[in-house]
Design a protein around this motif. Structure first.
Motif, PDB file in Angstrom:
ATOM      1  N   THR A   1      16.226  24.836  38.428  1.00 40.15           N
ATOM      2  CA  THR A   1      15.834  24.592  39.818  1.00 40.15           C
ATOM      3  C   THR A   1      16.475  25.689  40.681  1.00 40.15           C
ATOM      4  O   THR A   1      17.415  26.370  40.243  1.00 40.15           O
ATOM      5  CB  THR A   1      16.342  23.232  40.342  1.00 40.15           C
TER       6      THR A   1
ATOM      7  N   SER B   1      16.766  21.204  45.031  1.00 40.75           N
ATOM      8  CA  SER B   1      17.074  20.479  43.796  1.00 40.75           C
ATOM      9  C   SER B   1      15.817  20.170  42.981  1.00 40.75           C
ATOM     10  O   SER B   1      15.912  19.680  41.868  1.00 40.75           O
ATOM     11  CB  SER B   1      17.802  19.177  44.130  1.00 40.75           C
ATOM     12  N   GLU B   2      14.632  20.437  43.524  1.00 42.37           N
ATOM     13  CA  GLU B   2      13.385  20.120  42.813  1.00 42.37           C
ATOM     14  C   GLU B   2      12.534  21.357  42.510  1.00 42.37           C
ATOM     15  O   GLU B   2      11.763  21.373  41.561  1.00 42.37           O
ATOM     16  CB  GLU B   2      12.551  19.127  43.647  1.00 42.37           C
TER      17      GLU B   2
ATOM     18  N   GLN C   1       4.266  21.714  46.380  1.00 46.86           N
ATOM     19  CA  GLN C   1       5.633  21.890  45.876  1.00 46.86           C
ATOM     20  C   GLN C   1       5.604  22.569  44.515  1.00 46.86           C
ATOM     21  O   GLN C   1       4.955  22.077  43.591  1.00 46.86           O
ATOM     22  CB  GLN C   1       6.322  20.527  45.785  1.00 46.86           C
TER      23      GLN C   1
ATOM     24  N   ASN D   1       7.474  22.629  41.999  1.00 46.72           N
ATOM     25  CA  ASN D   1       8.595  21.970  41.325  1.00 46.72           C
ATOM     26  C   ASN D   1       8.646  22.337  39.837  1.00 46.72           C
ATOM     27  O   ASN D   1       7.750  23.015  39.326  1.00 46.72           O
ATOM     28  CB  ASN D   1       8.485  20.454  41.507  1.00 46.72           C
TER      29      ASN D   1
END
Ligand SMILES: Cc1cc2nc3c(=O)[nH]c(=O)nc-3n(C[C@H](O)[C@H](O)[C@H](O)COP(=O)(O)OP(=O)(O)OC[C@H]3O[C@@H](n4cnc5c(N)ncnc54)[C@H](O)[C@@H]3O)c2cc1C
Length: 470
Positions: free
Chosen positions: A136, A167-168, A396, A398
């Motif tokens: 991450t 954090s993602e 996102q 991620n």
């Protein structure tokens, strides 16, 4: 009606793809659900104020964005960042902390503690990442720069660019240049220093807009495309035919095309590809785009104490502010507020606090007024206020995003003639969307050239082969 290509979605991505294809001589149609094209890129004039509902800046270091502006004859309309942009601001200990716009700005200011600055300075000594797993942004940044810099600088930066959380977000796809610098130079500081020396540019030259705002770009693309942009048309289904596709647009009928480009948000792409390309549909369906809200406020200049001598500010999550960031619009570009007034924008929600973005317009305005009072000394009722809710904000990037992108980019290999473009591939910025769109147009043009050269029979054989998994 039949066309060479239907582009579904008339945001920056779809309009740019269609414009490029039309300039290559293809018969194109853009099908856009809203009553006006532009998607996120929407500028609204209210008297002498100009509100950007979505993007407000374009990366001036993107050759594609600069070339597109020129191709559209918009280079004369461009404006650089105003002379008043002198500092960057971050929220620290409940106040705005000014950091000089200089590569060593964080070392020269007191925003970070002394141990935090010493840890940052030791970055060049941190060994290269040898682990095999995807990191991450938070893991990468803490390993290289330390926890304090990550919490106080990188986390708000991720909120500002992606409306996401460090954090993602995957560092490899969210910040590929950073992870690339580590791999190439063994240190971000060394890599940046070498790049900085080769490519010195003033901050004021790094971002631009147009005199009438970002909405100038979709408005000009739409004008150039003329009747080829159909607004108020919601595409509901795509059906494959032997030699192309039928696009079902409800009461607007069926459009027959050789090729289709899906340039919508990923959740819509997932629905449209269902039953057409299930692997890509699943990948697009996995991409989250948490809601965002934008609050625009205009004040008389004498109502605001702060000099507003920056782009705006970003707020680390641990500062517990409602706003993740703000822009000082009237400082950034000329013509954003009438003489004697200033304009500021506050951003709410994203991955950090999705539920906050769904608050009512009145509540969001109250939250913004309260925080602007504390942070920039804005007093009294604003002269103007406006709220924009984006129920789907930014995609996102991620962990696992690279695999999703691979599945999506190979969409046309599984289903020849079906292409995807948009802000969930290589970055959400307007500049990257434009660059991605030009690349998509090239791929569509190559497909159509083959289609025309070989005729339908070859295409049919490919389709049978791909359907049978060969
Ligand atoms: C609040 C905010 C601030 C931002 N700030 C910046 C910034 O300062 N600088 C920057 O570079 N970037 C910024 N961005 C990012 C950038 O604006 C977007 O990533 C970019 O504009 C996305 O363009 P797009 O064409 O890919 O998607 P979109 O703009 O989402 O366009 C997709 C289009 O598809 C249409 N559509 C959806 N479903 C259908 C259907 N079934 N049939 C037909 N049409 C359909 C939609 O109506 C929409 O018009 C910001 C974004 C937001 C939301």
């Amino acid at each position: 009606m039949s066309y060479d290509v239907a582009v579904i979605g008339g945001g920056i991505s779809g309009l740019t793809t269609a414009f490029d294809l039309s300039q290559r001589g293809y018969k194109v149609v853009v099908l856009e659900r809203q009553n006006h094209a532009g998607g996120n890129a929407f500028s609204e004039r209210m008297g002498g104020f100009l509100m950007e509902h979505g993007p407000s800046t374009v990366n001036a270091q993107s050759p594609s964005a600069v070339a597109l502006s020129k191709r559209l004859g918009l280079d004369q309309e461009q404006c650089d960042l105003g002379e008043g942009v002198k500092q960057r601001y971050l929220v620290g200990r409940g106040e705005l902390q000014g950091i000089p716009v200089h590569p060593l700005g964080f070392l020269l200011s007191n925003y970070l503690s002394l141990p935090g600055r010493l840890r940052l300075m030791s970055e060049f000594a941190v060994p290269r990442y040898k682990g095999g797993g995807e990191e991450t942004v938070e893991e990468f940044s803490t390993r290289r720069f330390g926890k304090e810099f990550t919490d106080k600088v990188i986390d708000p930066l991720v909120a500002g660019i992606y409306a996401g959380r460090a954090s993602e977000l995957s560092v490899a796809v969210g910040f590929p240049k950073l992870s690339g610098l580590e791999q190439k130079f063994g240190s971000i500081a060394v890599g940046l220093y070498k790049g900085y020396r080769q490519n010195l540019s003033m901050p004021s030259k790094r971002l631009f807009s147009w005199r009438d705002g970002i909405g100038t770009l979709p408005a000009t693309l739409t004008a150039k495309l003329g009747g080829r942009v159909k607004t108020g048309v919601t595409v509901r289904k795509i059906r494959r035919r032997a030699n192309g596709f039928d696009i079902e647009a409800g009461s607007d009928g069926t459009v027959r095309v050789k090729s289709v480009v899906i340039a919508t948000q990923p959740h819509v792409a997932a629905v449209l590809m269902d039953g057409v390309n299930d692997t890509a549909a699943a990948a697009a369906g996995d991409i989250q785009a948490p809601p965002l809200a934008v609050v625009y406020l205009g004040y008389k200049r004498n109502q605001v104490d702060h000099p507003l001598d920056g782009l705006g500010f970003l707020a680390p999550e641990n500062e517990d502010q409602y706003m993740s960031g703000s822009q000082f619009c009237s400082t950034m570009f000329p013509g954003r507020a009438p003489e004697g007034y200033v304009a500021v924008t506050g951003y709410f929600g994203g991955a950090r606090a999705p539920e906050l973005a769904n608050a009512s317009a009145d509540d969001l305005t109250d939250f913004a007024c309260e925080e602007f009072a504390n942070l920039i000394g804005a007093k009294g009722k604003p002269a103007i206020s406006r709220v924009r809710h984006w129920h789907r904000g930014l995609p996102q990037y991620n962990l696992g995003h690279q695999q999703r992108i691979n599945d999506l980019l190979n969409a046309d290999k599984r289903v020849p003639g079906l292409f995807l473009t948009g802000n969930y591939f290589s970055g959400p910025s307007v500049a990257v969307c434009a660059s991605q769109a030009i690349a998509t147009s090239q791929r569509v043009a190559m497909h159509l050239a083959k289609w025309d050269e070989l005729g339908h029979a070859e295409t049919e054989i490919q389709m049978v082969a791909s359907e049978s998994g060969l």
